[in-house]
Design a protein around this motif. Structure first.
Motif, mmCIF file in Angstrom:
data_model
loop_
_atom_site.group_PDB
_atom_site.id
_atom_site.type_symbol
_atom_site.label_atom_id
_atom_site.label_comp_id
_atom_site.label_asym_id
_atom_site.label_seq_id
_atom_site.Cartn_x
_atom_site.Cartn_y
_atom_site.Cartn_z
ATOM 1 N N GLU A 1 0.823 -1.216 0.000
ATOM 2 C CA GLU A 1 0.000 0.000 0.000
ATOM 3 C C GLU A 1 0.856 1.265 0.000
ATOM 4 N N THR A 2 2.052 1.207 0.583
ATOM 5 C CA THR A 2 2.966 2.343 0.557
ATOM 6 C C THR A 2 3.318 2.708 -0.879
ATOM 7 N N HIS A 3 3.294 1.714 -1.746
ATOM 8 C CA HIS A 3 3.594 1.937 -3.159
ATOM 9 C C HIS A 3 2.318 2.031 -3.994
ATOM 10 N N ARG A 4 1.210 2.425 -3.334
ATOM 11 C CA ARG A 4 -0.095 2.638 -3.965
ATOM 12 C C ARG A 4 -0.670 1.375 -4.589
ATOM 13 N N GLY A 5 -0.281 0.224 -4.093
ATOM 14 C CA GLY A 5 -0.818 -1.033 -4.597
ATOM 15 C C GLY A 5 -1.795 -1.641 -3.610
ATOM 16 N N SER A 6 -2.170 -2.873 -3.890
ATOM 17 C CA SER A 6 -3.073 -3.583 -2.984
ATOM 18 C C SER A 6 -2.642 -5.043 -2.885
ATOM 19 N N LEU A 7 -2.915 -5.633 -1.743
ATOM 20 C CA LEU A 7 -2.669 -7.042 -1.488
ATOM 21 C C LEU A 7 -3.966 -7.608 -0.941
ATOM 22 N N ASP A 8 -4.554 -8.545 -1.674
ATOM 23 C CA ASP A 8 -5.851 -9.086 -1.294
ATOM 24 C C ASP A 8 -5.847 -10.602 -1.377
ATOM 25 N N LEU A 9 -6.601 -11.213 -0.485
ATOM 26 C CA LEU A 9 -6.892 -12.637 -0.570
ATOM 27 C C LEU A 9 -7.964 -12.789 -1.633
ATOM 28 N N VAL A 10 -7.759 -13.702 -2.569
ATOM 29 C CA VAL A 10 -8.725 -13.916 -3.639
ATOM 30 C C VAL A 10 -9.179 -15.372 -3.635
ATOM 31 N N ASP A 11 -10.329 -15.599 -4.219
ATOM 32 C CA ASP A 11 -10.858 -16.959 -4.296
ATOM 33 C C ASP A 11 -9.957 -17.825 -5.157
ATOM 34 N N SER A 12 -9.802 -19.085 -4.748
ATOM 35 C CA SER A 12 -9.040 -20.032 -5.538
ATOM 36 C C SER A 12 -9.718 -21.389 -5.446
ATOM 37 N N ILE B 1 -1.397 -9.398 -5.671
ATOM 38 C CA ILE B 1 -0.656 -8.164 -5.411
ATOM 39 C C ILE B 1 -0.774 -7.333 -6.678
ATOM 40 N N ASP B 2 -1.419 -6.207 -6.566
ATOM 41 C CA ASP B 2 -1.685 -5.321 -7.698
ATOM 42 C C ASP B 2 -0.846 -4.065 -7.496
ATOM 43 N N LEU B 3 0.029 -3.781 -8.446
ATOM 44 C CA LEU B 3 0.927 -2.635 -8.336
ATOM 45 C C LEU B 3 0.624 -1.616 -9.422
ATOM 46 N N PRO B 4 0.639 -0.327 -9.085
ATOM 47 C CA PRO B 4 0.363 0.689 -10.097
ATOM 48 C C PRO B 4 1.561 0.873 -11.024
ATOM 49 N N VAL B 5 1.292 1.327 -12.197
ATOM 50 C CA VAL B 5 2.347 1.651 -13.143
ATOM 51 C C VAL B 5 2.854 3.044 -12.807
ATOM 52 N N GLY B 6 4.142 3.245 -12.792
ATOM 53 C CA GLY B 6 4.680 4.589 -12.599
ATOM 54 C C GLY B 6 5.316 4.834 -11.253
ATOM 55 N N GLY B 7 5.364 3.871 -10.371
ATOM 56 C CA GLY B 7 6.067 4.036 -9.116
ATOM 57 C C GLY B 7 5.262 4.740 -8.046
ATOM 58 N N THR B 8 5.956 5.134 -7.011
ATOM 59 C CA THR B 8 5.343 5.729 -5.833
ATOM 60 C C THR B 8 5.320 7.242 -5.934
ATOM 61 N N SER B 9 4.206 7.833 -5.567
ATOM 62 C CA SER B 9 4.121 9.290 -5.573
ATOM 63 C C SER B 9 4.966 9.838 -4.427
ATOM 64 N N PRO B 10 5.507 11.043 -4.577
ATOM 65 C CA PRO B 10 6.392 11.609 -3.551
ATOM 66 C C PRO B 10 5.760 11.685 -2.171
ATOM 67 N N ASP B 11 4.444 11.887 -2.064
ATOM 68 C CA ASP B 11 3.825 12.003 -0.746
ATOM 69 C C ASP B 11 3.693 10.655 -0.044
ATOM 70 N N LYS B 12 3.961 9.555 -0.743
ATOM 71 C CA LYS B 12 3.872 8.228 -0.134
ATOM 72 C C LYS B 12 5.241 7.638 0.185
ATOM 73 N N ILE B 13 6.325 8.351 -0.122
ATOM 74 C CA ILE B 13 7.665 7.833 0.154
ATOM 75 C C ILE B 13 7.955 8.010 1.639
ATOM 76 N N LEU B 14 8.426 6.934 2.267
ATOM 77 C CA LEU B 14 8.729 6.967 3.693
ATOM 78 C C LEU B 14 10.175 7.371 3.904
ATOM 79 N N ASP B 15 10.432 8.185 4.892
ATOM 80 C CA ASP B 15 11.784 8.536 5.284
ATOM 81 C C ASP B 15 12.194 7.590 6.378
#
Length: 103
Positions: free
Chosen positions: A68-79, A87-101
């Motif tokens: 989630e820090t990288h604007r993605g999601s991790l979900d349990l899905v049916d199998s 694990i769903d990750l956005p294209v383009g990386g992390t926005s500056p306001d979500k980068i942790l110091d």
């Protein structure tokens, strides 16, 4: 294990979004799966069914927080068999306001 996971289009809550937010990762196993009673708690910090074996219940909550820090999601899905996570990750990386110091 591809044979134990439903097709990718059924893994995401919104299949149209799956095409917009690639890349994604499906992690699955062929074990006993996660009981319906535990499905709503598996991402809760300190929730574990393996405390006697040394489980802390922090793994999935930490993994979800990292994604989630990288604007993605991790979900349990049916199998079909076992447990499967998307694990769903956005294209383009992390926005500056979500980068942790971490210094």
């Amino acid at each position: 294990m591809a044979e134990s996971v439903a097709p990718a289009q059924t893994l995401h809550k919104n299949p149209d979004q799956l095409l917009k937010t690639a890349p994604f990762i499906v992690c699955a196993d062929d074990g006993p799966g996660i009981s319906p009673a535990n499905r709503t708690h598996i991402f809760d910090p300190f929730f574990t069914t393996h405390r006697a074996a040394g489980g802390t219940g922090m793994g999935l909550s930490i993994a979800r927080a990292m994604v989630e820090t990288h604007r993605g999601s991790l979900d349990l899905v049916d199998s079909v068999r076992g447990a499967a996570f998307l694990i769903d990750l956005p294209v383009g990386g992390t926005s500056p306001d979500k980068i942790l110091d971490c210094s």
